[in-house]
Scaffold this active site. Structure first.
Site, PDB file in Angstrom:
ATOM      1  N   GLU A 141      -3.095  -4.587  -2.878  1.00 28.06           N
ATOM      2  CA  GLU A 141      -3.600  -5.511  -3.898  1.00 28.06           C
ATOM      3  C   GLU A 141      -3.696  -4.830  -5.253  1.00 28.06           C
ATOM      4  OE1 GLU A 141      -4.786  -4.896  -0.916  1.00 28.06           O
ATOM      5  OE2 GLU A 141      -5.835  -6.599  -0.029  1.00 28.06           O
ATOM      6  N   ASN A 191       0.836  -1.198   0.000  1.00 27.77           N
ATOM      7  CA  ASN A 191       0.000   0.000   0.000  1.00 27.77           C
ATOM      8  C   ASN A 191       0.872   1.250   0.000  1.00 27.77           C
ATOM      9  OD1 ASN A 191       0.526  -0.962   2.670  1.00 27.77           O
ATOM     10  ND2 ASN A 191      -1.052   0.346   3.527  1.00 27.77           N
ATOM     11  N   CYS A 221     -10.590  -3.327  -4.165  1.00 28.60           N
ATOM     12  CA  CYS A 221      -9.590  -4.299  -4.637  1.00 28.60           C
ATOM     13  C   CYS A 221     -10.272  -5.550  -5.172  1.00 28.60           C
ATOM     14  CB  CYS A 221      -8.620  -4.658  -3.512  1.00 28.60           C
ATOM     15  SG  CYS A 221      -7.509  -3.291  -3.109  1.00 28.60           S
ATOM     16  N   CYS A 260      -4.198   0.707  -2.308  1.00 29.28           N
ATOM     17  CA  CYS A 260      -4.004  -0.528  -1.540  1.00 29.28           C
ATOM     18  C   CYS A 260      -2.924  -1.400  -2.183  1.00 29.28           C
ATOM     19  CB  CYS A 260      -5.291  -1.346  -1.516  1.00 29.28           C
ATOM     20  SG  CYS A 260      -6.639  -0.603  -0.595  1.00 29.28           S
TER      21      CYS A 260
END
Ligand code: THU
Length: 160
Positions: free
Chosen positions: A75, A62, A115, A73
């Site tokens: 992901e 992140n 995400c 984030c």
């Protein structure tokens, strides 16, 4: 009126030792990525490691910003990086781990809604499920066999 029941099946692993070796290695990569997080505001560091079909591993963490919503984030950082560097290469598995600088995170941290939506796009496009393994800093690891298990009733290109 009829009711619609939606079920998801997740698997729970008690510790890293229980994971298949390939996945525990991937989780170690997520730990390393997590340590590269730039999260001075939340002090909540997240790392993600994606294993691709070509055996490459792409990681992300992140990245926060003084203008809070401008951050991203772990992901999405990892998925966008994989999509940019290896366009069209299928993503097989992703390992995700979160660690707070304020307390021990012992429960699995599941990916946020934005995400999930981004991961769903890649999964739909590649027409093959992406396995997700996610955990805190320590403790149990949850496994979902597909993004669909975390995001039922997905909105995708087929809805347009
Ligand atoms: N965060 C992630 O990186 N992944 C998630 O799925 C949940 C939240 C980050 C965003 C922000 O930098 C910090 O964790 C606190 O929300």
């Amino acid at each position: 009126m009829k009711s619609l029941k939606i079920t998801s099946h997740l698997e729970v692993y008690d510790s890293l030792d229980e994971l298949p070796r390939e996945v525990s290695v991937l989780m170690q990569e997520a730990f390393e990525a997590r340590d590269n997080a730039y999260a001075p505001y939340s002090e909540f560091n997240v790392g993600a490691a994606i294993l691709l079909e070509n055996d490459e591993v792409v990681t992300g963490s992140n990245q926060e910003n003084a203008s809070y919503p401008s951050g991203l984030c772990a992901e999405r950082t990892a998925f966008f990086y994989a999509g940019s560097k290896y366009p069209g290469v299928k993503m097989k598995k992703v390992a995700i781990s979160a660690k707070s600088l304020k307390h021990i995170v012992a429960a699995p941290i599941s990916p946020c809604g934005a995400c999930r939506q981004v991961m769903a796009e890649y999964e739909v496009n590649q027409d093959a499920a992406i396995e997700l393994y996610f955990m805190g800093e320590t403790g149990k690891i949850l496994k979902a066999k597909s993004v669909r298990d975390l995001l039922p009733l997905i909105f995708d290109r087929n809805s347009l």
